[in-house]
Design a protein around this motif. Structure first.
Motif, PDB file in Angstrom:
ATOM      1  N   LYS A  47     -31.332  46.439  -4.182  1.00 32.84           N
ATOM      2  CA  LYS A  47     -32.375  45.430  -4.083  1.00 32.84           C
ATOM      3  C   LYS A  47     -31.930  44.337  -3.124  1.00 32.84           C
ATOM      4  N   CYS A  48     -32.896  43.743  -2.437  1.00 33.19           N
ATOM      5  CA  CYS A  48     -32.589  42.689  -1.480  1.00 33.19           C
ATOM      6  C   CYS A  48     -32.716  41.310  -2.133  1.00 33.19           C
ATOM      7  N   PHE A  49     -31.716  40.461  -1.898  1.00 32.46           N
ATOM      8  CA  PHE A  49     -31.709  39.103  -2.439  1.00 32.46           C
ATOM      9  C   PHE A  49     -31.740  38.035  -1.345  1.00 32.46           C
ATOM     10  N   GLY A  50     -31.734  38.454  -0.076  1.00 36.70           N
ATOM     11  CA  GLY A  50     -31.762  37.486   1.009  1.00 36.70           C
ATOM     12  C   GLY A  50     -32.185  38.149   2.305  1.00 36.70           C
ATOM     13  N   PRO A 111     -44.696  32.462   3.271  1.00 39.82           N
ATOM     14  CA  PRO A 111     -44.671  33.903   2.986  1.00 39.82           C
ATOM     15  C   PRO A 111     -43.381  34.609   3.362  1.00 39.82           C
ATOM     16  N   TRP A 112     -42.305  33.856   3.592  1.00 44.98           N
ATOM     17  CA  TRP A 112     -41.059  34.459   4.040  1.00 44.98           C
ATOM     18  C   TRP A 112     -40.139  34.826   2.882  1.00 44.98           C
ATOM     19  N   GLY A 113     -39.138  35.666   3.179  1.00 42.86           N
ATOM     20  CA  GLY A 113     -38.171  36.082   2.172  1.00 42.86           C
ATOM     21  C   GLY A 113     -37.170  34.990   1.852  1.00 42.86           C
ATOM     22  N   ALA A 114     -36.440  35.162   0.755  1.00 40.11           N
ATOM     23  CA  ALA A 114     -35.486  34.166   0.270  1.00 40.11           C
ATOM     24  C   ALA A 114     -34.249  34.078   1.165  1.00 40.11           C
ATOM     25  N   GLN A 115     -33.569  32.927   1.102  1.00 37.26           N
ATOM     26  CA  GLN A 115     -32.332  32.724   1.843  1.00 37.26           C
ATOM     27  C   GLN A 115     -31.178  33.421   1.134  1.00 37.26           C
ATOM     28  N   ALA A 116     -30.280  34.019   1.894  1.00 38.32           N
ATOM     29  CA  ALA A 116     -29.085  34.653   1.338  1.00 38.32           C
ATOM     30  C   ALA A 116     -28.074  33.582   0.965  1.00 38.32           C
ATOM     31  N   LYS A 117     -27.456  33.755  -0.213  1.00 40.62           N
ATOM     32  CA  LYS A 117     -26.448  32.809  -0.679  1.00 40.62           C
ATOM     33  C   LYS A 117     -25.282  33.568  -1.281  1.00 40.62           C
ATOM     34  N   THR A 118     -24.073  33.050  -1.073  1.00 37.90           N
ATOM     35  CA  THR A 118     -22.892  33.747  -1.555  1.00 37.90           C
ATOM     36  C   THR A 118     -21.745  32.760  -1.724  1.00 37.90           C
ATOM     37  N   THR A 119     -20.565  33.284  -2.032  1.00 30.32           N
ATOM     38  CA  THR A 119     -19.366  32.478  -2.212  1.00 30.32           C
ATOM     39  C   THR A 119     -18.368  32.798  -1.113  1.00 30.32           C
ATOM     40  N   ALA A 120     -17.662  31.801  -0.636  1.00 33.21           N
ATOM     41  CA  ALA A 120     -16.646  32.025   0.387  1.00 33.21           C
ATOM     42  C   ALA A 120     -15.637  33.064  -0.098  1.00 33.21           C
ATOM     43  N   GLY A 121     -15.263  33.977   0.776  1.00 32.61           N
ATOM     44  CA  GLY A 121     -14.304  35.014   0.426  1.00 32.61           C
ATOM     45  C   GLY A 121     -14.920  36.267  -0.176  1.00 32.61           C
ATOM     46  N   LYS A 122     -16.226  36.258  -0.366  1.00 32.50           N
ATOM     47  CA  LYS A 122     -16.893  37.395  -1.004  1.00 32.50           C
ATOM     48  C   LYS A 122     -17.444  38.356   0.041  1.00 32.50           C
ATOM     49  N   LYS A 123     -17.575  39.617  -0.342  1.00 32.31           N
ATOM     50  CA  LYS A 123     -18.204  40.597   0.536  1.00 32.31           C
ATOM     51  C   LYS A 123     -19.710  40.545   0.331  1.00 32.31           C
TER      52      LYS A 123
END
Length: 248
Positions: A47-50, A111-123
């Motif tokens: 599934k896509c989250f960003g 109508p756009w998709g969500a922004q991708a968010k993550t943690t530093a050092g993560k894949k």
């Protein structure tokens, strides 16, 4: 005889249309596998989250079909200026407007998709449509993930992007769909630098098809600081199982 000739010409034209090469773009920039032990990029695999900037998630267009969407999703840079992110005006093949917005959220609200968010050092993993370029007859053309290590108020130049390549991914890392080399899903994973401070970083997906023929997609990656050594890591936060998919 005329009817037979017309039929043959029509069939030939249809064949050419079905095999014509198209050009790719970043589809999902935060793709998460349903089962990390069985990674894949088909709709049934995750599934896509960003998404990339101003990605029309509610367009109703099936995966890989946004090359015929208006404005087209794929963007080919013009070697005369190498505008790094499509502005809808420049480029040998102008795409939609993927320039940095103020505030950033303007690129990621309906109508756009969500922004991708993550943690530093993560894949983090992403995908793109093959668009007929993942076949055995074509050589491997790599995808470069470019990401300056500082937060910026505007998109940098292509020269700055190119000096900050954090990953090189094989374009042809795909899930084969028999009989449909156009809509075959491809993807890869890369590691977000562990030294990044909290903030929004500009990321560029850049793929070279032929000499001086580049296609790009841009997005803003929201990054939170990496956990301190010895800190408790939340359940599910470890993603080292994706390592074999990345070619850093």
């Amino acid at each position: 005889m005329l009817f037979r000739t017309t039929v043959i010409a029509s069939v030939a034209l249809a064949f050419v249309a079905s095999t014509v090469e198209a050009h790719s773009w970043a589809d999902c920039v935060d793709w998460r596998f349903n089962d990390p032990k069985k990674p894949g990029f088909r709709e049934s695999d995750g599934k896509c989250f960003g998404w990339a900037r101003k990605y029309p998630v509610n367009s109703g267009v099936a995966f890989g079909g946004l090359d015929s969407y208006s404005p087209s999703r794929h963007y080919q840079q013009n070697p005369a200026d190498f505008t790094p992110c499509s502005d809808g005006k420049h480029g040998k093949e102008p795409g939609g407007d993927e320039t940095r917005q103020n505030p950033i959220s303007k690129s990621y609200t309906k109508p756009w998709g969500a922004q991708a968010k993550t943690t530093a050092g993560k894949k983090i993993c992403m995908r793109w449509p093959a668009k007929n370029h993942a076949v055995k007859e074509e050589p491997e053309h790599f995808v470069f993930i470019n990401m300056p290590n500082t937060t910026l108020s505007a998109d940098p130049s292509q020269a700055v992007f190119s000096k900050n390549t954090i990953a090189k991914l094989p374009y042809k890392n795909c899930n084969d769909i028999p009989g449909d080399t156009d809509h075959t899903p491809c993807g890869g994973c890369f590691t977000v630098p562990a030294t990044l401070a909290t903030g929004n970083y500009v990321v560029q997906w850049r793929w070279q098809l032929n000499p001086n023929e580049f296609y790009t997609s841009c997005w803003d990656l929201g990054v939170t600081a990496a956990a301190a050594p010895g800190a408790v890591v939340p359940l599910g936060a470890k993603t080292s199982i994706f390592a074999e998919l990345a070619e850093d």
